[in-house]
Enzyme design. Structure first.
Site, PDB file in Angstrom:
ATOM      1  CG  ASP A  43      61.092  28.146 103.158  1.00 55.64           C
ATOM      2  OD1 ASP A  43      61.442  28.174 101.951  1.00 55.64           O
ATOM      3  OD2 ASP A  43      59.912  27.993 103.503  1.00 55.64           O
ATOM      4  CG  ASP A  70      67.865  21.770  99.226  1.00 53.28           C
ATOM      5  OD1 ASP A  70      66.833  21.101  99.453  1.00 53.28           O
ATOM      6  OD2 ASP A  70      68.469  21.722  98.134  1.00 53.28           O
ATOM      7  CG  ASN A  97      54.515  22.960 106.325  1.00 55.17           C
ATOM      8  OD1 ASN A  97      53.351  22.849 105.943  1.00 55.17           O
ATOM      9  ND2 ASN A  97      55.326  23.891 105.848  1.00 55.17           N
ATOM     10  CE1 TYR A 162      52.830  17.102  97.681  1.00 59.05           C
ATOM     11  CE2 TYR A 162      50.611  16.422  97.080  1.00 59.05           C
ATOM     12  CZ  TYR A 162      51.463  17.143  97.889  1.00 59.05           C
ATOM     13  OH  TYR A 162      50.955  17.895  98.927  1.00 59.05           O
ATOM     14  CE  LYS A 166      52.828  16.079 101.405  1.00 60.74           C
ATOM     15  NZ  LYS A 166      53.283  16.550 102.731  1.00 60.74           N
ATOM     16  CB  THR A 197      48.918  29.065 100.124  1.00 61.47           C
ATOM     17  OG1 THR A 197      49.200  28.224  98.976  1.00 61.47           O
ATOM     18  CG2 THR A 197      48.720  28.173 101.351  1.00 61.47           C
TER      19      THR A 197
END
Length: 255
Positions: A43, A70, A97, A162, A166, A197
């Site tokens: 992360d 990164d 993920n 995005y 995806k 989240t």
């Protein structure tokens, strides 16, 4: 934490997770660590990642290994994968993920911004898979779980880079599943719905959006990272040994 089944085949298995410091990723790290898996994760956010390791350190048999990285730096991502192999053993499970669903106006997107979005949301999934496949071949098999999104299925606007990235993940999954199935490497796409989240609640949740979510979902529940982790555990475990090249959607029946 969502109650989940116990998967004996995951005990001692090395798992590599991208974007494991918060949100869905943190749920994955915790779920696999509690199964007795040896978890390595990357992360860019050190503080929440280190806090997660400290939280789990006294509760699981093998505390997770956090490596700051990164993922847009492919060389750094490859080094992290090698470090996990050296310290925890050959990787048997890859969970691709990490992502960033930052909104953007189509007419304002520059080539540089487009490339940056692809560098976060698409490119690392391919190169992480490329890096772990030789390890999986050597150990006799493995499971790769690529993470998609229902955003493009729902024709969501306001983030074309995005949604395009995806949408492409299903193509990656099916291609890798065909190429490496003979090596007993299974590749599937896990497609989360709107997982509420902390980030999603802070940035995007309002009365209008929440009303649309409730009307769209068949189940009147607020999806949490644990719902996604429960599916990821199944796809990583030997229990899903006959599943590959498929989409597994966790969206409470929205799509």
């Amino acid at each position: 934490m969502i109650l989940t089944a116990s998967y004996p085949s995951l005990r001692g298995r090395t798992v590599f997770i991208t974007g494991g410091g918060s949100g869905i990723g943190a749920g994955l790290v915790e779920a696999f660590a509690r199964q007795g898996a040896k978890v390595g994760f990357v992360d860019i956010a050190a503080a929440p990642s280190e806090a997660l390791v400290a939280h789990l350190g006294t509760q699981v048999e093998t505390p997770p290994l956090f490596l700051p990285c990164d993922i847009t730096d492919i060389a750094a991502l490859r080094r992290a994968i090698e470090t996990v192999r050296d310290r925890l053993g050959p990787i048997g499970v890859l969970l691709n993920n990490a992502a960033n669903d930052q909104r953007h106006a189509t007419l304002e997107v520059t080539p540089e911004y487009w490339d940056e979005r692809i560098a976060v949301n698409q490119r690392p999934q391919f190169f992480a898979a490329q890096a772990v496949i030789p390890q999986m071949q050597a150990r006799g098999g493995g499971s790769i779980v690529n993470f998609g999104s229902v955003s493009w299925m729902l024709k969501q606007g306001g983030m074309a880079a995005y949604t395009m990235a995806k949408a492409s993940i299903q193509g990656l999954t099916r291609s890798l599943a065909r190429d490496f199935g003979r090596d007993n490497i299974r590749v599937n796409t896990l497609v989360p719905g709107w997982i509420l989240t902390e980030r999603q609640v802070e940035l995007w949740l309002n009365k209008e959006n929440d009303k649309g979510r409730r009307e769209g979902q068949c189940l009147d529940i607020r999806l949490q990272p644990g719902h996604v982790a429960a599916m990821a555990l199944f796809l990583a475990a030997d229990d899903s040994g006959g599943c590959t090249a498929q989409d597994f959607i966790v969206d409470a029946g929205w799509t």
